[in-house]
Design a protein around this motif. Structure first.
Motif, PDB file in Angstrom:
ATOM      1  N   PHE A 143       0.839  -1.208   0.000  1.00  0.00           N
ATOM      2  CA  PHE A 143       0.000   0.000   0.000  1.00  0.00           C
ATOM      3  C   PHE A 143       0.873   1.256   0.000  1.00  0.00           C
ATOM      4  O   PHE A 143       0.651   2.192  -0.789  1.00  0.00           O
ATOM      5  N   ALA A 144       1.864   1.296   0.880  1.00  0.00           N
ATOM      6  CA  ALA A 144       2.727   2.469   0.986  1.00  0.00           C
ATOM      7  C   ALA A 144       3.584   2.657  -0.268  1.00  0.00           C
ATOM      8  O   ALA A 144       3.708   3.775  -0.793  1.00  0.00           O
ATOM      9  N   LEU A 145       4.163   1.577  -0.768  1.00  0.00           N
ATOM     10  CA  LEU A 145       5.023   1.679  -1.946  1.00  0.00           C
ATOM     11  C   LEU A 145       4.229   2.057  -3.193  1.00  0.00           C
ATOM     12  O   LEU A 145       4.694   2.850  -4.015  1.00  0.00           O
ATOM     13  N   SER A 146       3.033   1.484  -3.338  1.00  0.00           N
ATOM     14  CA  SER A 146       2.200   1.811  -4.490  1.00  0.00           C
ATOM     15  C   SER A 146       1.800   3.289  -4.462  1.00  0.00           C
ATOM     16  O   SER A 146       1.828   3.982  -5.487  1.00  0.00           O
ATOM     17  N   SER A 147       1.430   3.766  -3.270  1.00  0.00           N
ATOM     18  CA  SER A 147       1.032   5.167  -3.139  1.00  0.00           C
ATOM     19  C   SER A 147       2.210   6.100  -3.423  1.00  0.00           C
ATOM     20  O   SER A 147       2.087   7.078  -4.168  1.00  0.00           O
ATOM     21  N   LEU A 148       3.360   5.789  -2.811  1.00  0.00           N
ATOM     22  CA  LEU A 148       4.539   6.630  -3.019  1.00  0.00           C
ATOM     23  C   LEU A 148       4.980   6.598  -4.473  1.00  0.00           C
ATOM     24  O   LEU A 148       5.353   7.638  -5.049  1.00  0.00           O
ATOM     25  N   GLY A 149       4.938   5.422  -5.078  1.00  0.00           N
ATOM     26  CA  GLY A 149       5.331   5.316  -6.485  1.00  0.00           C
ATOM     27  C   GLY A 149       4.450   6.135  -7.392  1.00  0.00           C
ATOM     28  O   GLY A 149       4.929   6.791  -8.340  1.00  0.00           O
ATOM     29  N   ALA A 150       3.136   6.117  -7.123  1.00  0.00           N
ATOM     30  CA  ALA A 150       2.208   6.899  -7.940  1.00  0.00           C
ATOM     31  C   ALA A 150       2.476   8.394  -7.802  1.00  0.00           C
ATOM     32  O   ALA A 150       2.466   9.145  -8.798  1.00  0.00           O
ATOM     33  N   VAL A 151       2.727   8.865  -6.589  1.00  0.00           N
ATOM     34  CA  VAL A 151       3.002  10.277  -6.357  1.00  0.00           C
ATOM     35  C   VAL A 151       4.300  10.696  -7.051  1.00  0.00           C
ATOM     36  O   VAL A 151       4.361  11.728  -7.745  1.00  0.00           O
ATOM     37  N   LEU A 152       5.348   9.899  -6.879  1.00  0.00           N
ATOM     38  CA  LEU A 152       6.638  10.243  -7.476  1.00  0.00           C
ATOM     39  C   LEU A 152       6.580  10.206  -9.003  1.00  0.00           C
ATOM     40  O   LEU A 152       7.219  11.030  -9.680  1.00  0.00           O
ATOM     41  N   ALA A 153       5.831   9.271  -9.554  1.00  0.00           N
ATOM     42  CA  ALA A 153       5.693   9.201 -11.013  1.00  0.00           C
ATOM     43  C   ALA A 153       5.011  10.456 -11.541  1.00  0.00           C
ATOM     44  O   ALA A 153       5.390  11.003 -12.595  1.00  0.00           O
ATOM     45  N   ALA A 154       4.004  10.930 -10.809  1.00  0.00           N
ATOM     46  CA  ALA A 154       3.322  12.160 -11.216  1.00  0.00           C
ATOM     47  C   ALA A 154       4.258  13.361 -11.121  1.00  0.00           C
ATOM     48  O   ALA A 154       4.274  14.234 -12.000  1.00  0.00           O
ATOM     49  N   VAL A 155       5.054  13.431 -10.055  1.00  0.00           N
ATOM     50  CA  VAL A 155       6.012  14.534  -9.902  1.00  0.00           C
ATOM     51  C   VAL A 155       7.039  14.502 -11.022  1.00  0.00           C
ATOM     52  O   VAL A 155       7.376  15.541 -11.619  1.00  0.00           O
ATOM     53  N   ALA A 156       7.547  13.329 -11.339  1.00  0.00           N
ATOM     54  CA  ALA A 156       8.551  13.207 -12.402  1.00  0.00           C
ATOM     55  C   ALA A 156       8.010  13.674 -13.742  1.00  0.00           C
ATOM     56  O   ALA A 156       8.729  14.279 -14.548  1.00  0.00           O
ATOM     57  N   SER A 157       6.730  13.392 -13.976  1.00  0.00           N
ATOM     58  CA  SER A 157       6.137  13.783 -15.260  1.00  0.00           C
ATOM     59  C   SER A 157       6.006  15.298 -15.404  1.00  0.00           C
ATOM     60  O   SER A 157       5.863  15.811 -16.524  1.00  0.00           O
ATOM     61  N   GLN A 158       6.043  16.005 -14.283  1.00  0.00           N
ATOM     62  CA  GLN A 158       5.857  17.459 -14.319  1.00  0.00           C
ATOM     63  C   GLN A 158       7.167  18.242 -14.295  1.00  0.00           C
ATOM     64  O   GLN A 158       7.169  19.455 -14.526  1.00  0.00           O
ATOM     65  N   LEU A 159       8.256  17.556 -13.995  1.00  0.00           N
ATOM     66  CA  LEU A 159       9.543  18.255 -13.959  1.00  0.00           C
ATOM     67  C   LEU A 159       9.982  18.637 -15.366  1.00  0.00           C
ATOM     68  O   LEU A 159       9.859  17.846 -16.309  1.00  0.00           O
ATOM     69  N   GLN A 160      10.528  19.828 -15.495  1.00  0.00           N
ATOM     70  CA  GLN A 160      10.929  20.348 -16.790  1.00  0.00           C
ATOM     71  C   GLN A 160      12.309  19.834 -17.183  1.00  0.00           C
ATOM     72  O   GLN A 160      13.038  19.229 -16.394  1.00  0.00           O
ATOM     73  N   ILE A 197      13.206   7.153 -11.382  1.00  0.00           N
ATOM     74  CA  ILE A 197      13.799   5.866 -10.997  1.00  0.00           C
ATOM     75  C   ILE A 197      13.273   5.425  -9.638  1.00  0.00           C
ATOM     76  O   ILE A 197      12.949   4.246  -9.423  1.00  0.00           O
ATOM     77  N   THR A 198      13.171   6.385  -8.713  1.00  0.00           N
ATOM     78  CA  THR A 198      12.649   6.060  -7.385  1.00  0.00           C
ATOM     79  C   THR A 198      11.214   5.567  -7.463  1.00  0.00           C
ATOM     80  O   THR A 198      10.822   4.596  -6.792  1.00  0.00           O
ATOM     81  N   ALA A 199      10.416   6.230  -8.305  1.00  0.00           N
ATOM     82  CA  ALA A 199       9.027   5.813  -8.486  1.00  0.00           C
ATOM     83  C   ALA A 199       8.962   4.404  -9.069  1.00  0.00           C
ATOM     84  O   ALA A 199       8.164   3.565  -8.616  1.00  0.00           O
ATOM     85  N   ALA A 200       9.814   4.139 -10.054  1.00  0.00           N
ATOM     86  CA  ALA A 200       9.832   2.810 -10.672  1.00  0.00           C
ATOM     87  C   ALA A 200      10.245   1.741  -9.666  1.00  0.00           C
ATOM     88  O   ALA A 200       9.677   0.628  -9.645  1.00  0.00           O
ATOM     89  N   LEU A 201      11.219   2.067  -8.803  1.00  0.00           N
ATOM     90  CA  LEU A 201      11.649   1.109  -7.781  1.00  0.00           C
ATOM     91  C   LEU A 201      10.535   0.823  -6.781  1.00  0.00           C
ATOM     92  O   LEU A 201      10.326  -0.332  -6.375  1.00  0.00           O
ATOM     93  N   CYS A 202       9.820   1.872  -6.374  1.00  0.00           N
ATOM     94  CA  CYS A 202       8.702   1.676  -5.433  1.00  0.00           C
ATOM     95  C   CYS A 202       7.643   0.757  -6.027  1.00  0.00           C
ATOM     96  O   CYS A 202       7.177  -0.181  -5.372  1.00  0.00           O
TER      97      CYS A 202
END
Length: 315
Positions: A59-76, A88-93
């Motif tokens: 539950f924690a890893l899936s949630s964190l991974g989803a948040v980090l993936a969204a953040v990564a998609s917004q970085l310029q 990479i962190t999101a993918a690892l989670c």
């Protein structure tokens, strides 16, 4: 006359000696069942702890991974290194969440835990029937043989799990001595009623908190959808953030919460535990004689709940 006189007192002594041996044998059987039940209970508890920890980790890893993936998609592009690190962190989670799901939450793991608990409960039921001399253990001549046959069936069913059995940390909850009605009520019937009511309250509280969390995620997603129609990309922590991506994350988090609630079977357990507690209480409030019928009625109610629990957990 002398021979008759000397022979007369020896007969009751022999009978007392035989009764003493029988008492030691039956006591050994009860202690043996109790020791075995304690081991299987400890084994089931250990398996359950592993499963619970794995579910929360997923539950924690899936949630964190989803948040980090969204953040990564917004970085310029100017934050290429940071974006790569976050991605990479999101993918690892997400990868570890998948790994734990397959290795620690697979059907085999769940089935092993359920079987270990079922074996523990079967041993406990037979021990209480035997300790109260309830049918089919109401005939002292055949009681040991009948129990021995039942234990053989249980041991056969448990054979495949012996590799995973762990030592008991305490004496378990099976009786080690013969019980009367008062002892049975205190140690079994009333204790089970309290257990079911306490667990139902605990699981209801957990489910309420998680559902409140899911509701908060859903409300936040709805609010962001409305805001997105006015503000396309607000600045969050110095990053122009697409609210549509954040809405998707919140929806994903809400789904993860619901999945966790379903995996833990909270709603089912609350209803089943309260219904079983009520059934046992109704039986306790009724006639308690003959003792054999009363004990078997209570044990049958507990067995039915256990069968329902097994069916739900393995579904």
């Amino acid at each position: 006359m002398t021979e008759l006189a000397s022979a007369t007192p020896t007969a009751p002594i022999a009978r007392v000696f035989d009764a003493s041996i029988f008492g030691e044998m039956t006591m050994t059987i009860l202690e043996s069942v109790a020791d075995s039940q304690a081991k299987w209970s400890a084994t089931a508890n250990g398996m359950r702890s592993t499963i619970d920890r794995a579910r929360w980790c997923v539950f924690a890893l899936s949630s964190l991974g989803a948040v980090l993936a969204a953040v990564a998609s917004q970085l310029q592009d100017g934050n290429a290194n940071l974006r790569t690190f976050v991605a990479i962190t999101a993918a690892l989670c997400l990868a570890f969440a998948t790994f734990f799901t397959h290795r620690l939450l697979g059907p085999d793991r769940i089935a092993a835990w359920v079987r270990a608990r079922a074996i523990s409960e079967r041993l406990k039921r037979e021990a209480y029937r035997y300790a109260t001399k309830a049918a089919p253990y109401d005939d002292p001549v055949k009681a040991d043989v009948v129990l021995g046959a039942e234990l053989q069936k249980i041991d056969e069913d448990a054979k495949e799990l012996l590799e995973q059995q762990i030592p008991a940390k305490d004496q378990g909850s099976s009786p080690r001595v013969f019980l009367g009605i008062d002892e049975y009520l205190a140690r079994r019937a009333n204790k089970q009623i309290a257990y079911y009511e306490d667990r139902a309250k605990e699981y209801q509280t957990r489910a309420w908190r998680l559902r409140s969390l899911e509701l908060a995620f859903a409300a936040a997603a709805t609010l962001l959808t409305a805001v997105a129609s006015v503000v396309a990309k607000p600045i969050i922590l110095g990053i122009p953030f697409d609210l549509a991506a954040l809405t998707a994350v919140l929806t994903t988090l809400g789904g993860a919460v619901i999945a966790h609630i379903e995996a833990e079977r909270y709603s089912f357990l609350v209803v089943t535990y309260r219904a079983t507690a009520l059934q046992v209480q109704r039986r306790v409030d009724g006639a308690k004689e003959p003792l054999s019928d009363f004990v078997n009625d209570c044990e049958n109610i507990l067995a039915a709940e256990n069968a329902s629990w097994i069916a739900k957990q393995t579904k």
